[in-house]
Write an enzyme that holds these catalytic residues in place. Structure first.
Site, mmCIF file in Angstrom:
data_model
loop_
_atom_site.group_PDB
_atom_site.id
_atom_site.type_symbol
_atom_site.label_atom_id
_atom_site.label_comp_id
_atom_site.label_asym_id
_atom_site.label_seq_id
_atom_site.Cartn_x
_atom_site.Cartn_y
_atom_site.Cartn_z
ATOM 1 N N GLY A 166 27.796 -11.248 38.353
ATOM 2 C CA GLY A 166 28.146 -10.597 37.099
ATOM 3 C C GLY A 166 28.178 -9.097 37.298
ATOM 4 O O GLY A 166 27.529 -8.573 38.214
ATOM 5 N N GLN A 173 28.003 -0.397 35.016
ATOM 6 C CA GLN A 173 27.607 -0.444 36.430
ATOM 7 C C GLN A 173 28.666 0.137 37.362
ATOM 8 O O GLN A 173 28.388 0.346 38.544
ATOM 9 C CB GLN A 173 27.297 -1.886 36.851
ATOM 10 C CG GLN A 173 26.074 -2.469 36.155
ATOM 11 C CD GLN A 173 25.784 -3.871 36.646
ATOM 12 O OE1 GLN A 173 26.385 -4.821 36.162
ATOM 13 N NE2 GLN A 173 24.899 -4.015 37.613
ATOM 14 N N CYS A 214 19.411 -7.123 40.241
ATOM 15 C CA CYS A 214 20.505 -6.364 39.631
ATOM 16 C C CYS A 214 21.161 -5.498 40.700
ATOM 17 O O CYS A 214 20.471 -4.843 41.475
ATOM 18 C CB CYS A 214 19.947 -5.490 38.516
ATOM 19 S SG CYS A 214 21.189 -4.474 37.697
ATOM 20 N N LEU A 215 22.496 -5.507 40.717
ATOM 21 C CA LEU A 215 23.225 -4.679 41.688
ATOM 22 C C LEU A 215 22.922 -3.197 41.491
ATOM 23 O O LEU A 215 23.062 -2.404 42.420
ATOM 24 C CB LEU A 215 24.732 -4.923 41.546
ATOM 25 C CG LEU A 215 25.211 -6.330 41.906
ATOM 26 C CD1 LEU A 215 26.665 -6.515 41.485
ATOM 27 C CD2 LEU A 215 25.063 -6.594 43.401
ATOM 28 N N HIS A 223 21.759 -10.794 30.650
ATOM 29 C CA HIS A 223 21.568 -9.635 31.530
ATOM 30 C C HIS A 223 22.733 -8.637 31.371
ATOM 31 O O HIS A 223 22.520 -7.433 31.251
ATOM 32 C CB HIS A 223 21.452 -10.148 32.975
ATOM 33 C CG HIS A 223 21.251 -9.100 34.016
ATOM 34 N ND1 HIS A 223 20.110 -9.017 34.779
ATOM 35 C CD2 HIS A 223 22.060 -8.092 34.445
ATOM 36 C CE1 HIS A 223 20.220 -7.987 35.625
ATOM 37 N NE2 HIS A 223 21.402 -7.421 35.448
ATOM 38 N N GLU A 224 23.969 -9.171 31.355
ATOM 39 C CA GLU A 224 25.143 -8.279 31.269
ATOM 40 C C GLU A 224 25.229 -7.609 29.900
ATOM 41 O O GLU A 224 25.570 -6.422 29.801
ATOM 42 C CB GLU A 224 26.436 -9.045 31.564
ATOM 43 C CG GLU A 224 26.530 -9.683 32.939
ATOM 44 C CD GLU A 224 26.169 -8.770 34.093
ATOM 45 O OE1 GLU A 224 26.288 -7.539 33.965
ATOM 46 O OE2 GLU A 224 25.725 -9.292 35.125
ATOM 47 N N HIS A 280 23.072 -4.705 29.689
ATOM 48 C CA HIS A 280 23.635 -3.505 30.337
ATOM 49 C C HIS A 280 24.485 -2.705 29.350
ATOM 50 O O HIS A 280 24.531 -1.479 29.422
ATOM 51 C CB HIS A 280 24.535 -3.903 31.518
ATOM 52 C CG HIS A 280 23.807 -4.042 32.819
ATOM 53 N ND1 HIS A 280 23.051 -3.034 33.374
ATOM 54 C CD2 HIS A 280 23.748 -5.067 33.711
ATOM 55 C CE1 HIS A 280 22.547 -3.438 34.542
ATOM 56 N NE2 HIS A 280 22.954 -4.687 34.758
HETATM 57 ZN ZN ZN Z 1 22.417 -5.830 36.358
#
Ligand code: ZN
Length: 182
Positions: free
Chosen positions: A46, A51, A112-113, A154-155, A158
């Site tokens: 995702g 991000q 998380c990236l 989670h997304e 963000h």
């Molecule tokens: Zn994330």
């Protein structure tokens, strides 16, 4: 299509409440395709627009839903041929909103990236319903359960400037690399 740089903490764009998308023109289409390519290359399951440094309310998710029957037969050690895994599905959600959430919550370990090298145990709704617009501005509704529901939550966090470490019961550095980063 092009890869975009993945922004990491403490960049303030990750802490901003992102703005709703209003223009579904070429710039948005390019952004969506770039985000899909960037998510796949990372690799991740995702990616939300903040991000990649864009403070707008959209996210891409690509994930194969778990097959509960396979898990059960594996647990029982039954000698039945497992069904082939479900194919990955790609979701593009614009201005997403959670319209229903299960009372049941589940703990899970996520990464998380945008926060490399850390994972945390986070409690999430087990199932949710999301309403959003697709990449052409058409309203869509979808249901997600299990890990897919976790990725959506989670997304969407963000898009509100929230990251998993804000919610985690505990956070640590894993010994092995995490594959399911979002
Ligand atoms: Zn994330």
């Amino acid at each position: 299509m092009a890869l975009r740089q993945i922004i990491t903490l403490p960049d303030p764009v990750l802490r901003r409440k992102a703005k709703p998308v209003t223009n579904f023109g070429k710039d948005l289409q390019v952004l969506i395709d770039d985000m899909i390519e960037t998510m796949r290359a990372a690799p991740g399951v995702g990616l939300a627009a903040p991000q990649v440094g864009v403070s707008e309310r959209l996210a891409v998710i690509e994930y194969a839903e778990e097959d509960e029957e396979n898990e059960e037969s594996a647990a029982e050690g039954a000698e039945v041929a497992p069904k082939p895994p479900k194919p990955k599905r790609l979701y593009v959600v614009i201005n997403p909103e959670i319209i229903k959430a299960s009372e049941e919550k589940v703990m899970g370990v996520e990464g998380c990236l945008s926060i490399p090298g850390l994972v945390g145990e986070v409690e999430r709704h087990e199932a949710i319903q999301v309403k959003a617009l697709n990449r052409h501005g058409k309203p869509v509704k979808l249901k997600a359960a299990g890990w897919l529901a976790r990725i959506f939550q989670h997304e969407i966090d963000h898009l509100n400037g929230v990251v998993f470490t804000d919610l985690a019961a505990r956070v640590w550095q894993p010994k092995e690399e995490v594959e399911d980063n979002v």
